[in-house]
Design an enzyme around this catalytic site. Structure first.
Site, PDB file in Angstrom:
ATOM      1  N   GLY A  13       0.798  -1.224   0.000  1.00 32.49           N
ATOM      2  CA  GLY A  13       0.000   0.000   0.000  1.00 32.49           C
ATOM      3  C   GLY A  13       0.828   1.271   0.000  1.00 32.49           C
ATOM      4  O   GLY A  13       0.339   2.330   0.393  1.00 32.49           O
ATOM      5  N   ASN A  15       1.769   3.014  -2.545  1.00 31.67           N
ATOM      6  CA  ASN A  15       1.145   3.981  -3.464  1.00 31.67           C
ATOM      7  C   ASN A  15      -0.099   4.606  -2.844  1.00 31.67           C
ATOM      8  O   ASN A  15      -0.361   5.794  -3.017  1.00 31.67           O
ATOM      9  CB  ASN A  15       0.791   3.303  -4.789  1.00 31.67           C
ATOM     10  CG  ASN A  15       1.967   3.270  -5.734  1.00 31.67           C
ATOM     11  OD1 ASN A  15       2.400   4.296  -6.235  1.00 31.67           O
ATOM     12  ND2 ASN A  15       2.530   2.084  -5.939  1.00 31.67           N
ATOM     13  N   LEU A  91      -3.654  -7.446  -7.569  1.00 32.33           N
ATOM     14  CA  LEU A  91      -3.194  -8.530  -8.439  1.00 32.33           C
ATOM     15  C   LEU A  91      -4.322  -9.302  -9.124  1.00 32.33           C
ATOM     16  O   LEU A  91      -4.057 -10.273  -9.817  1.00 32.33           O
ATOM     17  CB  LEU A  91      -2.296  -9.488  -7.644  1.00 32.33           C
ATOM     18  CG  LEU A  91      -1.017  -8.842  -7.101  1.00 32.33           C
ATOM     19  CD1 LEU A  91      -0.184  -9.859  -6.318  1.00 32.33           C
ATOM     20  CD2 LEU A  91      -0.170  -8.248  -8.230  1.00 32.33           C
ATOM     21  N   ASN A 108      -4.705   1.959 -13.445  1.00 35.26           N
ATOM     22  CA  ASN A 108      -3.730   1.058 -12.837  1.00 35.26           C
ATOM     23  C   ASN A 108      -2.345   1.656 -13.039  1.00 35.26           C
ATOM     24  O   ASN A 108      -2.127   2.421 -13.971  1.00 35.26           O
ATOM     25  CB  ASN A 108      -3.815  -0.313 -13.537  1.00 35.26           C
ATOM     26  CG  ASN A 108      -2.836  -1.308 -12.955  1.00 35.26           C
ATOM     27  OD1 ASN A 108      -2.671  -1.405 -11.726  1.00 35.26           O
ATOM     28  ND2 ASN A 108      -2.157  -2.060 -13.820  1.00 35.26           N
ATOM     29  N   HIS A 110       1.687   0.437 -13.523  1.00 35.84           N
ATOM     30  CA  HIS A 110       2.536  -0.722 -13.793  1.00 35.84           C
ATOM     31  C   HIS A 110       3.999  -0.276 -13.724  1.00 35.84           C
ATOM     32  O   HIS A 110       4.347   0.774 -14.262  1.00 35.84           O
ATOM     33  CB  HIS A 110       2.204  -1.296 -15.179  1.00 35.84           C
ATOM     34  CG  HIS A 110       2.974  -2.536 -15.471  1.00 35.84           C
ATOM     35  ND1 HIS A 110       2.669  -3.752 -14.884  1.00 35.84           N
ATOM     36  CD2 HIS A 110       4.073  -2.762 -16.255  1.00 35.84           C
ATOM     37  CE1 HIS A 110       3.530  -4.661 -15.304  1.00 35.84           C
ATOM     38  NE2 HIS A 110       4.387  -4.095 -16.129  1.00 35.84           N
ATOM     39  N   ASP A 151      -2.813  -5.261 -17.640  1.00 32.53           N
ATOM     40  CA  ASP A 151      -1.847  -4.248 -18.092  1.00 32.53           C
ATOM     41  C   ASP A 151      -2.118  -3.752 -19.518  1.00 32.53           C
ATOM     42  O   ASP A 151      -1.200  -3.602 -20.329  1.00 32.53           O
ATOM     43  CB  ASP A 151      -0.410  -4.815 -18.003  1.00 32.53           C
ATOM     44  CG  ASP A 151      -0.063  -5.212 -16.589  1.00 32.53           C
ATOM     45  OD1 ASP A 151      -0.556  -4.565 -15.648  1.00 32.53           O
ATOM     46  OD2 ASP A 151       0.696  -6.180 -16.419  1.00 32.53           O
ATOM     47  N   GLU A 180       6.812   5.970  -8.951  1.00 31.07           N
ATOM     48  CA  GLU A 180       5.364   5.742  -8.851  1.00 31.07           C
ATOM     49  C   GLU A 180       4.754   6.685  -7.825  1.00 31.07           C
ATOM     50  O   GLU A 180       3.709   7.287  -8.065  1.00 31.07           O
ATOM     51  CB  GLU A 180       5.079   4.299  -8.411  1.00 31.07           C
ATOM     52  CG  GLU A 180       5.435   3.275  -9.460  1.00 31.07           C
ATOM     53  CD  GLU A 180       5.081   1.864  -9.032  1.00 31.07           C
ATOM     54  OE1 GLU A 180       4.044   1.666  -8.381  1.00 31.07           O
ATOM     55  OE2 GLU A 180       5.863   0.947  -9.344  1.00 31.07           O
TER      56      GLU A 180
HETATM   57  C1  GRF Z   1       3.829  -1.229  -7.509  1.00 30.74           C
HETATM   58  O1  GRF Z   1       5.098  -1.466  -8.024  1.00 30.74           O
HETATM   59  C2  GRF Z   1       2.842  -1.149  -8.635  1.00 30.74           C
HETATM   60  O2  GRF Z   1       3.382  -0.674  -9.818  1.00 30.74           O
HETATM   61  C3  GRF Z   1       2.458  -2.562  -8.834  1.00 30.74           C
HETATM   62  O3  GRF Z   1       2.467  -3.119  -7.545  1.00 30.74           O
HETATM   63  C4  GRF Z   1       3.306  -2.372  -6.681  1.00 30.74           C
HETATM   64  C5  GRF Z   1       2.481  -1.923  -5.528  1.00 30.74           C
HETATM   65  O4  GRF Z   1       3.186  -1.452  -4.464  1.00 30.74           O
HETATM   66  N1  GRF Z   1       1.231  -2.655  -9.589  1.00 30.74           N
HETATM   67  P1  GRF Z   1       2.426  -0.852  -3.206  1.00 30.74           P
HETATM   68  O5  GRF Z   1       1.485  -1.925  -2.665  1.00 30.74           O
HETATM   69  O6  GRF Z   1       1.700   0.369  -3.628  1.00 30.74           O
HETATM   70  O7  GRF Z   1       3.524  -0.571  -2.221  1.00 30.74           O
END
Ligand code: GRF
Length: 211
Positions: A13, A15, A91, A108, A110, A151, A180
């Site tokens: 989490g 992000n 996922l 999303n 990636h 994706d 990100e």
């Molecule tokens: C990130 O690298 C994102 O690009 C991918 O999964 C990861 C998630 O990381 N889809 P987090 O759970 O936000 O730390």
């Protein structure tokens, strides 16, 4: 008016934290109304609980049929008045009921430059390992609209970084994740400020005057 978000994730989490931080710092006119995870012990759920953000562990396996799962999930989204869905390390594939309910309102992120190094099974360290194995000189991040394929879907934003000779999958993962965190809130801002249009399945961004 604020954009009401649901953030879906299966992992740490980080992000989601970056998005909440951008909201707190008033850099993003949005509100995280709901956090969803398919993993009971995901860090993203712990973070939501700590922050008092409504959250829910919900996965397809908890329901006898797909229809029951989606009717519960869509009811939750409706109840929390969610207008936009952000996938952050989620996922699972997003099914048609959600895509129909949120047309061009699900994004999303990636950790590579799509359409390279994406698709089923391409997540986490595997992506960065594949980047190193291919010997490419740049990698980066892609934010895209979500359709029914992994994706895939019109690209909203990409940022590139160099792959250095001494990089390992782990060092790349760290650099890409930092990227990100700074650009995902920015991509959400395009939608919060209504600066995004989808024409012929391509995303056009109207840049704000200060840019
Ligand atoms: C990130 O690298 C994102 O690009 C991918 O999964 C990861 C998630 O990381 N889809 P987090 O759970 O936000 O730390």
């Amino acid at each position: 008016m604020n954009l009401n978000l649901a953030v879906f994730g299966s992992g740490n989490g980080s992000n989601c934290k970056a998005i909440v931080k951008a909201v707190d710092e008033k850099k993003l006119a949005a509100e995280v109304r709901l956090v969803i995870s398919d993993q009971e012990n995901a860090g993203i759920l712990t973070f939501a609980r700590e922050r008092g953000i409504p959250s829910r562990w919900i996965s397809r396996e908890q329901y006898q049929t797909k229809d029951l799962f989606y009717s519960e999930l869509t009811a939750l989204l409706r109840y929390h008045q969610v207008g936009f869905i952000v996938l952050a390390g989620y996922l699972r594939k997003i099914g048609k009921p959600l895509i129909d309910m949120y047309p061009d309102k699900i994004i999303n992120i990636h950790p590579a430059l799509l359409p390279a190094f994406g698709g089923k099974g391409m997540y986490g360290i595997r992506v960065h390992q594949a980047v190193i194995d291919a010997g490419v000189k740049v990698t980066g991040i892609t934010v895209h609209l979500v359709d029914e394929h992994y994706d895939h879907g019109p690209i909203v934003l990409q940022q590139a970084i160099d792959v250095d000779e001494q990089d390992t999958p782990e060092t790349l993962a760290e650099k890409v994740l930092k990227l990100e965190h700074s650009y995902y809130p920015e991509a959400i801002r395009y939608f919060a400020e209504n600066r995004c249009a989808v024409l012929n399945r391509k995303v056009c961004i109207k840049h704000s005057q200060k840019n």
